[in-house]
Design a protein around this motif. Structure first.
Motif, mmCIF file in Angstrom:
data_model
loop_
_atom_site.group_PDB
_atom_site.id
_atom_site.type_symbol
_atom_site.label_atom_id
_atom_site.label_comp_id
_atom_site.label_asym_id
_atom_site.label_seq_id
_atom_site.Cartn_x
_atom_site.Cartn_y
_atom_site.Cartn_z
ATOM 1 N N SER A 48 -18.947 -13.581 -23.719
ATOM 2 C CA SER A 48 -20.141 -13.606 -22.865
ATOM 3 C C SER A 48 -20.858 -12.257 -22.818
ATOM 4 N N HIS A 87 -23.702 -21.894 -23.112
ATOM 5 C CA HIS A 87 -23.966 -21.216 -21.842
ATOM 6 C C HIS A 87 -24.417 -19.780 -22.068
ATOM 7 N N SER A 89 -24.907 -16.226 -20.642
ATOM 8 C CA SER A 89 -24.366 -15.428 -19.534
ATOM 9 C C SER A 89 -25.460 -14.546 -18.942
ATOM 10 N N HIS A 90 -25.217 -14.030 -17.761
ATOM 11 C CA HIS A 90 -26.174 -13.127 -17.119
ATOM 12 C C HIS A 90 -26.369 -11.864 -17.952
ATOM 13 N N HIS A 117 -28.408 -25.076 -17.706
ATOM 14 C CA HIS A 117 -27.684 -23.890 -17.240
ATOM 15 C C HIS A 117 -28.505 -22.632 -17.499
ATOM 16 N N ARG A 120 -31.195 -22.039 -14.913
ATOM 17 C CA ARG A 120 -30.686 -21.414 -13.682
ATOM 18 C C ARG A 120 -30.411 -19.924 -13.897
ATOM 19 N N THR A 121 -29.846 -19.585 -15.034
ATOM 20 C CA THR A 121 -29.559 -18.175 -15.340
ATOM 21 C C THR A 121 -30.845 -17.369 -15.406
ATOM 22 N N ARG A 124 -32.452 -16.646 -12.038
ATOM 23 C CA ARG A 124 -31.819 -15.512 -11.360
ATOM 24 C C ARG A 124 -32.318 -14.176 -11.906
ATOM 25 N N LYS A 125 -32.818 -14.180 -13.130
ATOM 26 C CA LYS A 125 -33.361 -12.962 -13.747
ATOM 27 C C LYS A 125 -34.883 -12.895 -13.598
#
Length: 177
Positions: A48, A87, A89-90, A117, A120-121, A124-125
């Motif tokens: 990740s 997925h 990752s942040h 997914h 949503r990530t 958040r950014k």
């Protein structure tokens, strides 16, 4: 040993951890796990925390699930990386914050869930817009399409036709979910 009968796909990583190396081991048979990722003890980083090598000077990036799909796009002149699965990752999102992102996950349930997914990530950014591209009907992934196309022009034309903008309004419940 553990990586017998597999292709070793090397990655280089420059970032939080200075010049580290990473790899994935791709199974050559239909039996067993498709990819093996090394442990953090082996490489010093987690999957990740790394992206498959891509051209940093481009303002866009296609993100695939696996390195074979990223390579299939790259050999056709398209800037691409992969997230070693569906997925984002942040940390991976942060490293791509200045790029126009085109999610190019597989044409299956995991790929569709991966785009959700990623949404949503990216929320958040504080990135409100991205594009998605899905391989045309009848193709599981970009490598399958690459193998089937008779020319680079045909491949690029089909990739371009598959891109759609995913624009959405900020939703606090989505961002917190």
């Amino acid at each position: 040993g553990r990586y017998a009968n597999r292709i070793i796909i090397p990655y280089t990583h420059t970032g939080r951890i200075s010049d580290s190396y990473y790899f994935q081991a791709r199974n050559l048979s239909v039996m067993g796990v498709k990819y093996l990722n090394p442990s953090r003890e082996v490489t010093g980083i987690k999957s990740s925390e790394v992206l498959f090598p891509y051209r940093q000077d481009c303002d866009y990036i296609f993100i695939t699930e696996g390195p074979i799909d990223a390579i299939s796009l790259q050999v056709n002149g398209i800037n691409a990386t992969c997230t070693q699965g569906s997925h984002l990752s942040h940390l991976q999102a942060e490293s791509l914050k200045d790029k126009q992102i085109i999610f190019a996950y597989d044409n299956d349930t995991a790929g569709a869930e991966g785009v959700k997914h990623a949404r949503r990530t990216l929320l958040r950014k504080n990135k409100n817009e991205f594009c998605a591209a899905c391989p045309p009907s009848g193709f599981k992934d970009w490598n399958d399409l690459h193998i089937e196309c008779s020319s680079q022009d045909e491949f690029i034309s089909k990739v371009r036709a598959s891109i759609r903008t995913v624009d959405f309004e900020y939703d606090i419940t989505e961002a917190l979910g």
